[in-house]
Design a protein around this motif. Structure first.
Motif, PDB file in Angstrom:
ATOM      1  N   ASP A 147       3.218   9.103   4.990  1.00 38.48           N
ATOM      2  CA  ASP A 147       3.024   9.605   3.830  1.00 38.48           C
ATOM      3  C   ASP A 147       3.676   8.517   2.943  1.00 38.48           C
ATOM      4  O   ASP A 147       3.850   7.512   3.549  1.00 38.48           O
ATOM      5  CB  ASP A 147       4.267  10.704   4.162  1.00 38.48           C
ATOM      6  N   ARG A 148       3.702   8.812   1.800  1.00 38.29           N
ATOM      7  CA  ARG A 148       4.185   7.856   0.623  1.00 38.29           C
ATOM      8  C   ARG A 148       5.634   8.639   0.216  1.00 38.29           C
ATOM      9  O   ARG A 148       5.612   9.670  -0.086  1.00 38.29           O
ATOM     10  CB  ARG A 148       3.061   7.966  -0.236  1.00 38.29           C
ATOM     11  N   TRP A 170       5.941   4.986  -3.947  1.00 42.28           N
ATOM     12  CA  TRP A 170       4.637   5.060  -3.220  1.00 42.28           C
ATOM     13  C   TRP A 170       4.616   4.090  -2.018  1.00 42.28           C
ATOM     14  O   TRP A 170       3.812   3.234  -1.684  1.00 42.28           O
ATOM     15  CB  TRP A 170       3.395   4.536  -4.074  1.00 42.28           C
ATOM     16  N   LYS A 172       4.294   3.234   2.057  1.00 49.68           N
ATOM     17  CA  LYS A 172       3.757   3.853   2.991  1.00 49.68           C
ATOM     18  C   LYS A 172       4.664   3.937   4.224  1.00 49.68           C
ATOM     19  O   LYS A 172       5.323   2.891   4.440  1.00 49.68           O
ATOM     20  CB  LYS A 172       2.435   3.135   3.481  1.00 49.68           C
ATOM     21  N   ARG A 229       6.089  12.157  -1.737  1.00 47.50           N
ATOM     22  CA  ARG A 229       5.193  12.268  -2.494  1.00 47.50           C
ATOM     23  C   ARG A 229       3.918  13.100  -2.068  1.00 47.50           C
ATOM     24  O   ARG A 229       3.810  13.210  -0.583  1.00 47.50           O
ATOM     25  CB  ARG A 229       4.285  10.781  -2.921  1.00 47.50           C
ATOM     26  N   PRO A 231       0.267  13.624  -0.846  1.00 45.58           N
ATOM     27  CA  PRO A 231      -0.735  12.581  -0.584  1.00 45.58           C
ATOM     28  C   PRO A 231      -1.869  12.437  -1.657  1.00 45.58           C
ATOM     29  O   PRO A 231      -2.604  11.541  -1.548  1.00 45.58           O
ATOM     30  CB  PRO A 231      -1.250  12.815   0.826  1.00 45.58           C
ATOM     31  N   ALA A 235      -1.518   7.311  -7.062  1.00 47.28           N
ATOM     32  CA  ALA A 235      -0.777   5.930  -7.136  1.00 47.28           C
ATOM     33  C   ALA A 235      -0.316   5.639  -8.408  1.00 47.28           C
ATOM     34  O   ALA A 235      -1.138   5.296  -9.314  1.00 47.28           O
ATOM     35  CB  ALA A 235      -1.114   4.785  -6.208  1.00 47.28           C
ATOM     36  N   ALA A 239       3.049   1.008  -7.960  1.00 48.44           N
ATOM     37  CA  ALA A 239       2.921   1.179  -6.567  1.00 48.44           C
ATOM     38  C   ALA A 239       3.279   0.301  -5.461  1.00 48.44           C
ATOM     39  O   ALA A 239       2.769  -0.931  -5.716  1.00 48.44           O
ATOM     40  CB  ALA A 239       1.734   1.845  -6.214  1.00 48.44           C
ATOM     41  N   GLY A 240       4.404   0.499  -4.617  1.00 51.11           N
ATOM     42  CA  GLY A 240       4.719  -0.725  -3.762  1.00 51.11           C
ATOM     43  C   GLY A 240       5.836  -1.804  -4.315  1.00 51.11           C
ATOM     44  O   GLY A 240       5.726  -2.633  -3.682  1.00 51.11           O
TER      45      GLY A 240
END
Length: 261
Positions: A147-148, A170, A172, A229, A231, A235, A239-240
């Motif tokens: 999931d995010r 976002w 992972k 979030r 899926p 994004a 993101a990240g």
């Protein structure tokens, strides 16, 4: 042939059919009972046993273990990852966990192509980071590996008032409560293990973001919490990455910025 004779012949045929069906039912029932008893009582399974104590990192040689029989259900043996006696794939591999004399050889003992390390699930160039979460505010078993999530927290930036910030988006999820995806014997597929209550999750980020998160999280008041979030969401732009509003905190150590919990 009279009507009575015709009925008598028909009744005899029906009786024969009924007897045959009854016989089939008895045979099927006995086979089923036999299988159930066999599963309950266990069966003799041939596995490999270590002939000496071994430490992590030692290379396995053929002389280090021998075939041995144990009274255990085959499904149980496969469930613990026992290596069949005919398999000598472990020879030449190095132990990834210590072993004691007499212990059954299982796949997690060795590092090989047939059983990749759990860390191989990390995207190349990324790192796994463990985050402590308050179990009372965790999403529960709706959160699964893969999931995010967004990381949320309350902090003060630039001597401003305490505010809630979306620290990073976002990310992972690689593990929940210490559990990742379980690879069953055979490696055909992965089994998702949902965890209802947990105090940590492991997420995947770049090495740069890992250091930035460490700096930012040192300023959080209390504990962080998660936003889960969908899926199917697209994004976000960052993101990240760490929230651009927190770049000052992300670039400075707690000591340099005078922050801290």
């Amino acid at each position: 042939m009279t009507k009575e004779q015709t009925l008598g012949v028909r009744n005899k045929k029906l009786l024969v059919v009924a007897l045959l069906l009854a016989a089939v039912v008895v045979v099927v029932y006995n086979i089923h009972i036999s299988r159930v008893r066999s599963a309950a009582e266990g069966e003799t399974v041939w596995v490999m046993r270590f002939l000496r104590d071994m430490d992590v990192g030692e290379e396995i040689e053929r002389r280090d273990f021998e075939p041995a029989s144990i009274e255990i259900g085959r499904e149980t043996a496969e469930g613990i990852g026992a290596v069949p006696a005919k398999k000598w794939d472990a020879v030449g591999k190095r132990l990834m966990r210590s072993a004691q004399k007499g212990e059954v050889l299982i796949w997690p003992h060795v590092i090989g192509e047939h059983r990749s390390l759990p860390s191989s699930k990390i995207t190349p160039g990324k790192v796994a980071v463990s985050l402590v979460v308050d179990p009372r505010r965790a999403p529960g078993d709706i959160l699964h590996v893969g999931d995010r999530v967004n990381i949320m927290g309350v902090m003060s930036v630039g001597k401003g008032p305490l505010r809630t910030y979306r620290i990073a988006e976002w990310l992972k999820v690689l593990a929940v409560g210490g559990r990742g995806l379980k690879e069953p014997p055979g490696g055909a597929r992965y089994v998702d293990q949902a965890v209802r209550s947990y105090r940590s999750i492991t997420v995947e980020v770049s090495p740069e973001v890992s250091a930035q998160l460490a700096n930012v999280l040192s300023h959080v008041q209390g504990s962080i919490w998660l936003e889960l979030r969908n899926p199917r969401d697209r994004a976000p732009v960052r993101a990240g990455k760490v929230n651009s509003e927190l770049e000052g905190l992300a670039a400075a150590s707690p000591a340099a910025s005078g922050g801290g919990r």
